[in-house]
Design a protein around this motif. Structure first.
Motif, PDB file in Angstrom:
ATOM      1  N   ILE A 265       0.852  -1.187   0.000  1.00 50.71           N
ATOM      2  CA  ILE A 265       0.000   0.000   0.000  1.00 50.71           C
ATOM      3  C   ILE A 265       0.887   1.235   0.000  1.00 50.71           C
ATOM      4  O   ILE A 265       1.949   1.266   0.624  1.00 50.71           O
ATOM      5  N   ASP A 266       0.461   2.263  -0.716  1.00 53.05           N
ATOM      6  CA  ASP A 266       1.222   3.503  -0.808  1.00 53.05           C
ATOM      7  C   ASP A 266       1.512   4.049   0.595  1.00 53.05           C
ATOM      8  O   ASP A 266       0.620   4.118   1.442  1.00 53.05           O
ATOM      9  N   CYS A 270      -0.856   4.658   3.904  1.00 56.89           N
ATOM     10  CA  CYS A 270      -0.567   3.956   5.159  1.00 56.89           C
ATOM     11  C   CYS A 270      -0.560   4.923   6.332  1.00 56.89           C
ATOM     12  O   CYS A 270      -1.183   4.670   7.370  1.00 56.89           O
TER      13      CYS A 270
END
Length: 321
Positions: A265-266, A270
């Motif tokens: 996840i980017d 996050c």
């Protein structure tokens, strides 16, 4: 007794009676004690304030005794819940709570987590001397927990160490971090530390120092080839962290078993998601913990309860309304 988790285990240095010789688990809280529990729950926003829970700042001896009693009940419930979810391993590992400066609750060595009651917990001082309770304390493990309590302060009123299977499986990998690939993982974004070397069984104070240095101010420590430690201000928060750490690790290990690449996840997403979760962690952790305790009171995890109809506890006034 006024404990909602009465003890069914030994009192002293003799071994526990084999389960087949003990009576079935029974819970018989009185209406008066149920009322006291409801009052305690309505006080939660104040009770879980770290300063108000310190015995040293209690307004009277009776108030201090009440808070200590609630701490005992909460920690005993955490032990039982960890057993229920498969986080326990034999009579090993420890969940500890600091109930006052240099005063700690710890399970006596030799009890299964499924049989821990509030009155079984030992009260220790900073040197490991038993102030209340009967049985033997595993001092080497206690010294590690004490070091974490002292290093992190109020953020680590509770220190929980387990070898729960999926999170521990990640610790045997070369990269023993929790990858940020699922929403549950984001609960720990920026709060997971790694202890990268296994030094064998703990027999000296040097190991405690190394663990504290590796832990820093993180909320979770992945201990290489060993297990995990989580911290929390309350038993509810520490248990909630164990629960979701194991849920996240379970999903990661299943995904890794496919042999296909993980989808990270980017980092910006996050960070934003983790911050939103962090703000509501105490509230959601307490609701989760209380719901699981109600399940135990109804006897769904530990056999049919005897005595009063405990299902009524589900309808107790909400402390969050």
């Amino acid at each position: 007794r006024d404990c909602v988790y009465p003890s069914r285990c030994y009192r002293g240095s003799t071994p526990p009676t084999p389960p087949a010789q003990r009576s079935s688990f029974a819970v018989r809280p009185s209406r008066r004690n149920q009322s006291r529990r409801s009052v305690m729950l309505r006080r939660l926003p104040h009770v879980i304030s770290s300063q108000s829970r310190r015995l040293s700042t209690a307004s009277a001896p009776a108030a201090a005794a009440s808070l200590l009693r609630q701490d005992r009940v909460d920690l005993a419930a955490a032990y039982r819940l960890c057993h229920s979810f498969g986080f326990a391993e034999g009579v090993c590992n420890h969940l500890t709570m600091e109930v006052a400066p240099d005063r700690y609750l710890l399970v006596p060595h030799g009890l299964l987590w499924s049989e821990v009651g509030a009155d079984d917990l030992l009260l220790l001082d900073a040197d490991g001397n038993i102030l209340e309770g009967r049985g033997e304390a595993e001092i080497s493990a206690f010294y590690i927990h004490r070091a974490v309590h002292q290093a992190q302060g109020e953020a680590a009123r509770c220190v929980f160490h387990t070898h729960m299977p999926h999170a521990t499986a990640l610790t045997v990998l070369t990269d023993n971090q929790l990858p940020m690939v699922h929403q549950n993982c984001l609960k720990f974004f920026g709060e997971v530390a790694s202890y990268d070397r296994y030094h064998g069984l703990v027999h000296d104070g040097d190991e405690a120092s190394r663990i504290v240095d590796a832990f820093g101010s993180a909320r979770c420590l992945m201990m290489a080839n060993h297990g995990v430690i989580v911290t929390g201000e309350t038993a509810a928060e520490a248990f909630d962290s164990l629960y979701y750490l194991e849920q996240a690790a379970k999903l990661v290990t299943i995904a890794m078993s496919t042999g296909r690449p993980l989808r990270p996840i980017d980092p910006a997403v996050c960070a934003a998601t983790a911050e939103a979760m962090r703000d509501e962690r105490p509230l959601y952790a307490r609701r989760h913990f209380d719901a699981l305790r109600r399940t135990m009171l109804r006897g769904q995890d530990y056999g049919q309860c005897e005595g009063e109809d405990l299902d009524a506890s589900r309808h107790a006034p909400s402390p969050y309304s």
